[in-house]
Design a protein around this motif. Structure first.
Motif, short mmCIF file in Angstrom:
data_model
loop_
_atom_site.label_atom_id
_atom_site.label_comp_id
_atom_site.label_asym_id
_atom_site.label_seq_id
_atom_site.Cartn_x
_atom_site.Cartn_y
_atom_site.Cartn_z
N ASP A 1 0.89 -1.05 -0.01
CA ASP A 1 0.30 -0.04 -0.19
C ASP A 1 1.00 1.25 -0.03
O ASP A 1 0.66 2.23 -0.75
CB ASP A 1 -1.02 0.10 1.19
CG ASP A 1 -1.94 -1.19 1.12
OD1 ASP A 1 -2.47 -1.50 0.24
OD2 ASP A 1 -2.23 -1.66 2.43
N LEU B 1 -2.14 8.76 4.87
CA LEU B 1 -3.67 8.01 4.96
C LEU B 1 -4.64 8.95 4.19
O LEU B 1 -5.56 8.27 3.85
CB LEU B 1 -4.03 7.79 6.53
CG LEU B 1 -2.89 6.97 7.06
CD1 LEU B 1 -3.24 6.61 8.58
CD2 LEU B 1 -2.86 5.50 6.43
N ARG C 1 -4.45 8.18 0.63
CA ARG C 1 -5.05 6.75 0.43
C ARG C 1 -6.57 7.02 0.29
O ARG C 1 -7.29 6.26 -0.49
CB ARG C 1 -4.47 5.92 1.45
CG ARG C 1 -3.42 5.05 1.14
CD ARG C 1 -2.80 4.11 2.28
NE ARG C 1 -3.96 3.12 2.54
CZ ARG C 1 -4.28 2.07 1.63
NH1 ARG C 1 -3.71 2.15 0.46
NH2 ARG C 1 -5.27 1.45 2.09
N GLN D 1 -0.99 3.20 -5.04
CA GLN D 1 0.06 3.05 -4.21
C GLN D 1 0.56 4.41 -4.19
O GLN D 1 1.07 5.11 -4.85
CB GLN D 1 1.12 1.94 -4.94
CG GLN D 1 2.16 1.62 -4.14
CD GLN D 1 3.36 0.68 -4.95
OE1 GLN D 1 3.67 1.15 -5.88
NE2 GLN D 1 3.29 -0.53 -4.30
N ARG E 1 1.41 2.79 11.15
CA ARG E 1 0.97 1.24 11.59
C ARG E 1 -0.06 1.43 12.85
O ARG E 1 -1.02 0.69 13.03
CB ARG E 1 1.96 0.56 11.88
CG ARG E 1 2.73 0.01 10.71
CD ARG E 1 4.06 -0.81 11.05
NE ARG E 1 4.37 -1.31 9.69
CZ ARG E 1 5.52 -1.99 9.61
NH1 ARG E 1 6.47 -2.44 10.74
NH2 ARG E 1 5.92 -2.75 8.60
N ALA F 1 -3.33 3.10 11.40
CA ALA F 1 -3.95 2.19 10.20
C ALA F 1 -3.20 1.11 10.23
O ALA F 1 -2.51 0.74 9.24
CB ALA F 1 -4.14 2.96 9.01
N GLU G 1 -4.02 -2.01 9.30
CA GLU G 1 -4.37 -2.69 7.98
C GLU G 1 -3.58 -2.42 6.82
O GLU G 1 -3.57 -3.16 5.75
CB GLU G 1 -5.81 -2.57 7.66
CG GLU G 1 -6.35 -1.17 7.11
CD GLU G 1 -6.41 -0.04 8.10
OE1 GLU G 1 -6.72 0.99 7.71
OE2 GLU G 1 -6.22 -0.48 9.46
N VAL G 2 -2.73 -0.99 6.91
CA VAL G 2 -2.20 -0.70 5.53
C VAL G 2 -0.94 -1.33 5.67
O VAL G 2 0.20 -1.37 6.77
CB VAL G 2 -2.04 0.66 5.70
CG1 VAL G 2 -0.88 1.35 4.52
CG2 VAL G 2 -3.17 1.47 5.72
N SER G 3 -0.20 -1.81 4.57
CA SER G 3 1.03 -2.46 4.31
C SER G 3 1.91 -1.52 3.91
O SER G 3 1.77 -0.83 2.93
CB SER G 3 0.75 -3.62 3.27
OG SER G 3 0.47 -3.22 2.09
#
Length: 339
Positions: free
Chosen positions: A64, A236, A239, A246, A267, A270, A272-274
């Motif tokens: 991400d 974020l 996004r 990306q 992290r 969020a 869940e964000v890679s």
């Protein structure tokens, strides 16, 4: 003397954003010493395997957020950022460029340039671009402009960061509501490991501190956290504004090394964000540097670069230069500034 301390501390925190880690040459069998200041040698930090840019981007195309740490002003770092940006675009053309090197209050100047309303010099002036913009960051912005990609000015406004560093985190409460609303919630979110790293870096340069110095150092740390939390928040937000894109984020390595700083704030905000972290490692000029396996946690991938030349050998000239570089303009004041 106080002015000199402030100048030294300001220079240190500026350098922290781009300082690089050393590696012992004999501890990596897969990389040789870079031969020029433009050259990088990429490796997988997990096993030391050498990588090309193309093989790297195949591994990170699904991330991400890709964070590329840099040593500010290092030719090899900036060339690699450009190479990764374009190679990732070939894998995933839905891309956003996010940059520490611009502050979010200057986003309109960036947008005006990208939309063709202003020229490059106008953008540089209007956005308060870094002095090395043309040499270091022009290729990134031009790639985005030519391909119609968004560019996010991710950093916190410089004046606010400076005032937090001088007067403490309470400065934010004295801002107008409209200005405060643009900053992230929990603007000084922290992690113990990051504080430990920051304290170690400061202590190695200044030694034991009295109460006054500790207060100034803490304020400087809060200013660093404001930058990290703002950049995480802006990434974020990007996004959310550009689903499925990306994010490629460029930053000084202290903000991302070891998955700390901005990465840790991402992290926490969020989970869940890679996030993939690519960190620079300066090839040693001597045999006293830390071994590879002590530095492998600096990022998911590492790139070796040559060290830059020493700026000064004469301490007196260095002190004068630092004092001049960080001298406060007469009109640059903070509400309630007592320093």
């Amino acid at each position: 003397m106080k002015e000199l301390f402030i100048a030294v501390l300001a220079l240190l925190i500026s350098n922290l954003s781009g300082c690089a880690t050393m590696i012992h040459a004999s501890d990596s069998n897969s990389a040789a010493r870079p031969q020029t200041l433009y050259e990088t040698h990429l490796i997988d930090a997990e096993n030391g395997t050498a990588l090309s840019v193309e093989s790297l981007v195949q591994r990170i195309a699904s991330a991400d957020v890709v964070v590329i740490g840099e040593y500010h002003g290092h030719q090899a770092a900036h060339l690699l950022q450009s190479q990764i940006q374009s190679a990732l675009y070939r894998q995933q053309p839905l891309q956003v460029l996010s940059m520490e090197q611009f502050t979010f209050d200057n986003q309109p100047a960036i947008d005006a340039y990208l939309s063709g309303k202003t020229g490059e010099t106008e953008m540089i002036e209007d956005s308060s671009a870094w002095d090395n913009y043309r040499a270091s960051y022009r290729p990134l912005v031009e790639f985005a402009r030519q391909h119609g990609l968004p560019v996010i000015a991710a950093n916190a406004p410089a004046a606010i960061v400076r005032c937090v560093g001088r007067t403490g985190p309470g400065y934010l409460e004295r801002l107008p509501a409209a200005d405060r609303a643009q900053l992230p919630d929990n603007a000084f979110m922290d992690t113990p490991a990051y504080r430990e790293k920051f304290t170690a870096a400061i202590s190695s340069s200044h030694g034991a501190a009295d109460d006054a110095m500790r207060k100034r150092m803490n304020n400087t740390y809060k200013a660093q956290l404001l930058r990290d939390n703002t950049m995480a928040s802006r990434i974020l937000a990007a996004r959310g504004a550009h689903p499925g894109h990306q994010i490629v984020h460029t930053t000084g390595t202290f903000h991302s090394e070891g998955h700390l700083g901005t990465v840790a704030m991402l992290r926490q905000r969020a989970p869940e964000v890679s996030v993939t972290v690519i960190s620079p490692v300066v090839w040693p000029a001597d045999e006293e540097s830390a071994p590879f396996y002590e530095n492998r946690n600096n990022g998911d991938f590492l790139y070796f670069i040559q060290p830059l030349p020493e700026e000064f050998l004469d301490e007196e000239r260095e002190h004068k230069a630092m004092s001049a570089r960080f001298r406060r303009p007469a009109e640059d004041t903070c509400q309630g500034d007592s320093t």
